[in-house]
Design a protein around this motif. Structure first.
Motif, PDB file in Angstrom:
ATOM      1  N   LEU A 221       0.802  -1.222   0.000  1.00 30.95           N
ATOM      2  CA  LEU A 221       0.000   0.000   0.000  1.00 30.95           C
ATOM      3  C   LEU A 221       0.836   1.274   0.000  1.00 30.95           C
ATOM      4  CD1 LEU A 221      -2.716  -1.191   2.550  1.00 30.95           C
ATOM      5  CD2 LEU A 221      -2.898  -1.111   0.053  1.00 30.95           C
ATOM      6  N   GLY A 222       2.166   1.140   0.049  1.00 33.56           N
ATOM      7  CA  GLY A 222       3.045   2.303  -0.069  1.00 33.56           C
ATOM      8  C   GLY A 222       3.048   3.227   1.118  1.00 33.56           C
ATOM      9  N   ALA A 223       2.694   2.731   2.290  1.00 34.01           N
ATOM     10  CA  ALA A 223       2.670   3.560   3.494  1.00 34.01           C
ATOM     11  C   ALA A 223       4.010   3.497   4.218  1.00 34.01           C
ATOM     12  CB  ALA A 223       1.550   3.099   4.420  1.00 34.01           C
ATOM     13  N   GLU A 224       4.157   4.371   5.207  1.00 30.12           N
ATOM     14  CA  GLU A 224       5.342   4.357   6.038  1.00 30.12           C
ATOM     15  C   GLU A 224       5.258   3.229   7.060  1.00 30.12           C
ATOM     16  OE1 GLU A 224       8.028   6.327   5.785  1.00 30.12           O
ATOM     17  OE2 GLU A 224       7.155   7.325   4.025  1.00 30.12           O
ATOM     18  N   SER A 225       6.429   2.725   7.446  1.00 25.05           N
ATOM     19  CA  SER A 225       6.470   1.704   8.478  1.00 25.05           C
ATOM     20  C   SER A 225       5.930   2.270   9.788  1.00 25.05           C
ATOM     21  CB  SER A 225       7.907   1.209   8.669  1.00 25.05           C
ATOM     22  OG  SER A 225       7.969   0.223   9.670  1.00 25.05           O
ATOM     23  N   ALA A 226       5.072   1.500  10.476  1.00 26.43           N
ATOM     24  CA  ALA A 226       4.472   1.951  11.740  1.00 26.43           C
ATOM     25  C   ALA A 226       3.931   0.725  12.465  1.00 26.43           C
ATOM     26  CB  ALA A 226       3.360   2.968  11.478  1.00 26.43           C
ATOM     27  N   ASP A 227       3.346   0.946  13.611  1.00 23.59           N
ATOM     28  CA  ASP A 227       2.752  -0.146  14.375  1.00 23.59           C
ATOM     29  C   ASP A 227       1.325  -0.366  13.876  1.00 23.59           C
ATOM     30  OD1 ASP A 227       2.323  -2.116  16.241  1.00 23.59           O
ATOM     31  OD2 ASP A 227       1.908  -0.717  17.884  1.00 23.59           O
ATOM     32  N   TRP A 228       1.217  -0.977  12.708  1.00 22.96           N
ATOM     33  CA  TRP A 228      -0.080  -1.161  12.066  1.00 22.96           C
ATOM     34  C   TRP A 228      -0.871  -2.257  12.765  1.00 22.96           C
ATOM     35  CZ3 TRP A 228      -1.838   2.391   8.890  1.00 22.96           C
ATOM     36  CH2 TRP A 228      -0.906   3.210   8.227  1.00 22.96           C
ATOM     37  N   LEU A 229      -2.129  -1.974  13.022  1.00 21.49           N
ATOM     38  CA  LEU A 229      -3.051  -2.923  13.632  1.00 21.49           C
ATOM     39  C   LEU A 229      -4.184  -3.230  12.673  1.00 21.49           C
ATOM     40  CD1 LEU A 229      -3.424  -1.348  17.192  1.00 21.49           C
ATOM     41  CD2 LEU A 229      -2.213  -3.461  16.636  1.00 21.49           C
ATOM     42  N   CYS A 230      -4.720  -4.433  12.775  1.00 22.07           N
ATOM     43  CA  CYS A 230      -5.919  -4.788  12.024  1.00 22.07           C
ATOM     44  C   CYS A 230      -7.133  -4.378  12.854  1.00 22.07           C
ATOM     45  CB  CYS A 230      -5.943  -6.291  11.762  1.00 22.07           C
ATOM     46  SG  CYS A 230      -7.460  -6.873  10.977  1.00 22.07           S
ATOM     47  N   THR A 231      -8.058  -3.638  12.246  1.00 31.14           N
ATOM     48  CA  THR A 231      -9.275  -3.245  12.952  1.00 31.14           C
ATOM     49  C   THR A 231     -10.507  -3.990  12.450  1.00 31.14           C
ATOM     50  OG1 THR A 231      -9.653  -1.368  11.456  1.00 31.14           O
ATOM     51  CG2 THR A 231      -8.379  -0.956  13.463  1.00 31.14           C
ATOM     52  N   GLY A 232     -10.391  -4.704  11.339  1.00 33.05           N
ATOM     53  CA  GLY A 232     -11.530  -5.462  10.854  1.00 33.05           C
ATOM     54  C   GLY A 232     -11.248  -6.149   9.536  1.00 33.05           C
ATOM     55  N   CYS A 233     -11.980  -7.242   9.305  1.00 34.85           N
ATOM     56  CA  CYS A 233     -11.905  -7.975   8.037  1.00 34.85           C
ATOM     57  C   CYS A 233     -13.323  -8.185   7.511  1.00 34.85           C
ATOM     58  CB  CYS A 233     -11.249  -9.346   8.227  1.00 34.85           C
ATOM     59  SG  CYS A 233      -9.572  -9.307   8.872  1.00 34.85           S
ATOM     60  N   ASP A 234     -13.462  -8.227   6.221  1.00 34.48           N
ATOM     61  CA  ASP A 234     -14.744  -8.482   5.582  1.00 34.48           C
ATOM     62  C   ASP A 234     -14.478  -9.228   4.291  1.00 34.48           C
ATOM     63  OD1 ASP A 234     -14.725  -6.345   3.245  1.00 34.48           O
ATOM     64  OD2 ASP A 234     -14.030  -5.302   5.045  1.00 34.48           O
ATOM     65  N   PRO A 235     -15.486  -9.647   3.544  1.00 36.78           N
ATOM     66  CA  PRO A 235     -15.236 -10.433   2.338  1.00 36.78           C
ATOM     67  C   PRO A 235     -14.335  -9.765   1.304  1.00 36.78           C
ATOM     68  CG  PRO A 235     -17.528 -10.643   2.973  1.00 36.78           C
ATOM     69  CD  PRO A 235     -16.930  -9.578   3.854  1.00 36.78           C
ATOM     70  N   GLU A 236     -14.271  -8.428   1.311  1.00 33.82           N
ATOM     71  CA  GLU A 236     -13.529  -7.714   0.274  1.00 33.82           C
ATOM     72  C   GLU A 236     -12.165  -7.197   0.705  1.00 33.82           C
ATOM     73  OE1 GLU A 236     -17.277  -6.012  -2.355  1.00 33.82           O
ATOM     74  OE2 GLU A 236     -16.263  -4.648  -0.973  1.00 33.82           O
ATOM     75  N   GLY A 237     -11.863  -7.216   2.007  1.00 28.88           N
ATOM     76  CA  GLY A 237     -10.577  -6.662   2.403  1.00 28.88           C
ATOM     77  C   GLY A 237     -10.376  -6.569   3.892  1.00 28.88           C
ATOM     78  N   MET A 238      -9.263  -5.933   4.259  1.00 30.54           N
ATOM     79  CA  MET A 238      -8.875  -5.738   5.647  1.00 30.54           C
ATOM     80  C   MET A 238      -8.622  -4.256   5.892  1.00 30.54           C
ATOM     81  SD  MET A 238      -5.348  -7.010   7.518  1.00 30.54           S
ATOM     82  CE  MET A 238      -5.882  -8.652   7.964  1.00 30.54           C
ATOM     83  N   ASP A 239      -9.000  -3.792   7.100  1.00 29.45           N
ATOM     84  CA  ASP A 239      -8.752  -2.410   7.494  1.00 29.45           C
ATOM     85  C   ASP A 239      -7.574  -2.363   8.453  1.00 29.45           C
ATOM     86  OD1 ASP A 239     -11.000  -1.465   6.054  1.00 29.45           O
ATOM     87  OD2 ASP A 239     -12.291  -2.179   7.665  1.00 29.45           O
ATOM     88  N   LEU A 240      -6.631  -1.437   8.196  1.00 30.94           N
ATOM     89  CA  LEU A 240      -5.433  -1.278   9.007  1.00 30.94           C
ATOM     90  C   LEU A 240      -5.404   0.123   9.596  1.00 30.94           C
ATOM     91  CD1 LEU A 240      -2.805  -2.848   6.557  1.00 30.94           C
ATOM     92  CD2 LEU A 240      -3.966  -3.986   8.441  1.00 30.94           C
ATOM     93  N   GLN A 241      -4.808   0.238  10.792  1.00 33.87           N
ATOM     94  CA  GLN A 241      -4.767   1.531  11.465  1.00 33.87           C
ATOM     95  C   GLN A 241      -3.501   1.645  12.288  1.00 33.87           C
ATOM     96  OE1 GLN A 241      -8.571   2.771  12.959  1.00 33.87           O
ATOM     97  NE2 GLN A 241      -7.696   3.717  14.760  1.00 33.87           N
ATOM     98  N   ALA A 242      -2.869   2.819  12.233  1.00 35.75           N
ATOM     99  CA  ALA A 242      -1.717   3.138  13.077  1.00 35.75           C
ATOM    100  C   ALA A 242      -1.911   4.569  13.558  1.00 35.75           C
ATOM    101  CB  ALA A 242      -0.409   3.004  12.314  1.00 35.75           C
ATOM    102  N   GLY A 243      -2.301   4.742  14.810  1.00 39.98           N
ATOM    103  CA  GLY A 243      -2.631   6.074  15.287  1.00 39.98           C
ATOM    104  C   GLY A 243      -3.815   6.634  14.523  1.00 39.98           C
ATOM    105  N   ARG A 244      -3.627   7.797  13.896  1.00 36.10           N
ATOM    106  CA  ARG A 244      -4.713   8.414  13.123  1.00 36.10           C
ATOM    107  C   ARG A 244      -4.707   7.997  11.659  1.00 36.10           C
ATOM    108  NH1 ARG A 244      -6.288  14.440  14.882  1.00 36.10           N
ATOM    109  NH2 ARG A 244      -6.508  14.095  17.126  1.00 36.10           N
ATOM    110  N   ASP A 245      -3.687   7.259  11.252  1.00 33.64           N
ATOM    111  CA  ASP A 245      -3.577   6.846   9.852  1.00 33.64           C
ATOM    112  C   ASP A 245      -4.342   5.546   9.628  1.00 33.64           C
ATOM    113  OD1 ASP A 245      -1.899   9.008   9.192  1.00 33.64           O
ATOM    114  OD2 ASP A 245      -0.142   7.920   9.907  1.00 33.64           O
ATOM    115  N   THR A 246      -5.055   5.477   8.524  1.00 32.34           N
ATOM    116  CA  THR A 246      -5.839   4.283   8.195  1.00 32.34           C
ATOM    117  C   THR A 246      -5.567   3.862   6.763  1.00 32.34           C
ATOM    118  OG1 THR A 246      -7.731   5.648   7.528  1.00 32.34           O
ATOM    119  CG2 THR A 246      -7.693   4.857   9.808  1.00 32.34           C
ATOM    120  N   LEU A 247      -5.672   2.568   6.516  1.00 33.83           N
ATOM    121  CA  LEU A 247      -5.457   2.001   5.194  1.00 33.83           C
ATOM    122  C   LEU A 247      -6.528   0.958   4.912  1.00 33.83           C
ATOM    123  CD1 LEU A 247      -1.603   1.320   5.337  1.00 33.83           C
ATOM    124  CD2 LEU A 247      -2.717   3.189   4.097  1.00 33.83           C
TER     125      LEU A 247
END
Length: 244
Positions: free
Chosen positions: A189-215
């Motif tokens: 996804l071309g983001a900066e390295s960080a302490d990325w966490l998974c906040t949810g999964c669904d049939p189409e993808g996964m949501d990632l979050q590090a502080g205020r940044d989301t992917l």
């Protein structure tokens, strides 16, 4: 105006729905019907619908209880001129979450808004989900499109097993596979390295979050159960490791 050939409005709108953590909520004033706008925190339901945790003491909640029609403005929060970033306006109904769905909604909201743990059990707070009737996307010149709910939301039919497995899968990824999530974020996804966490999964993808940044990590193929999810995440981790 119609979208240009290189523009996928549904994909962009879905990504904005999944990545947004704040929005401007417009309700109708009880009695007068005048518009009222407030800033709210939010998360996303597995189908992409926005989740709110709001107090009955708040004016916007009292408005919703009198008239459930709402609109919600979400934007990319891009640097520079905010009008140059993409934004969507959803129109729909705000529905209070039933007891049967509360555990799922609570888990997903707290994953995205961990500070809400301090007041989530207060008796005046309740979860609401905004069920969109449609949306208006503005993403630049020649990129202004009206979207239907089918274009905005994820079809959850046949995915009951995935929803049942989601809580355990998210916990497992966050406890044991932070390295893989950092690879997804940086190499896919071309983001900066960080302490990325998974906040949810669904049939189409996964949501990632590090502080205020989301992917939003979109899967190349739909998944419908825990086994398919595990195989997809292993596959994407391999692709990320192979990418220089």
């Amino acid at each position: 105006m119609q979208p240009t050939a290189d523009f996928d409005p549904a994909r962009l709108a879905r990504s904005l729905l999944r990545r947004s953590r704040q929005g401007a909520l417009a309700t109708l004033m009880a009695g007068s019907g005048d518009p009222y706008c407030s800033l709210v925190n939010l998360a996303s339901h597995p189908d992409g619908s926005p989740i709110l945790l709001i107090s009955r003491l708040a004016l916007h909640t009292r408005n919703i209880l009198a008239d459930a029609r709402v609109s919600l403005m979400l934007d990319e929060r891009a640097e520079g001129d905010p009008l140059e970033g993409a934004r969507i306006m959803l129109g729909g109904q705000a529905e209070e979450v039933t007891e049967a769905e509360r555990e799922l909604v609570r888990r997903r909201y707290l994953a995205a808004q961990p500070s809400a743990e301090a007041f989530v059990e207060f008796k005046d707070f309740s979860f609401f989900v905004i069920r969109p009737h449609g949306a208006h996307l503005v993403a630049g010149f020649g990129r202004i499109v009206d979207l239907t709910p089918a274009q905005l939301l994820t079809d959850l039919s046949g995915a009951d097993a995935l929803l049942e497995a989601e809580g355990g899968a998210v916990a497992h990824m966050n406890e044991d596979h932070r390295d893989a999530m950092n690879l997804y974020a940086t190499r896919l996804l071309g983001a900066e390295s960080a302490d990325w966490l998974c906040t949810g999964c669904d049939p189409e993808g996964m949501d990632l979050q590090a502080g205020r940044d989301t992917l939003r990590l979109t899967f190349p193929d739909r998944v419908s159960n825990g086994t398919e999810l595990r195989k997809m995440l292993v596959r994407l981790a391999g692709e990320a490791r192979a990418k220089v």
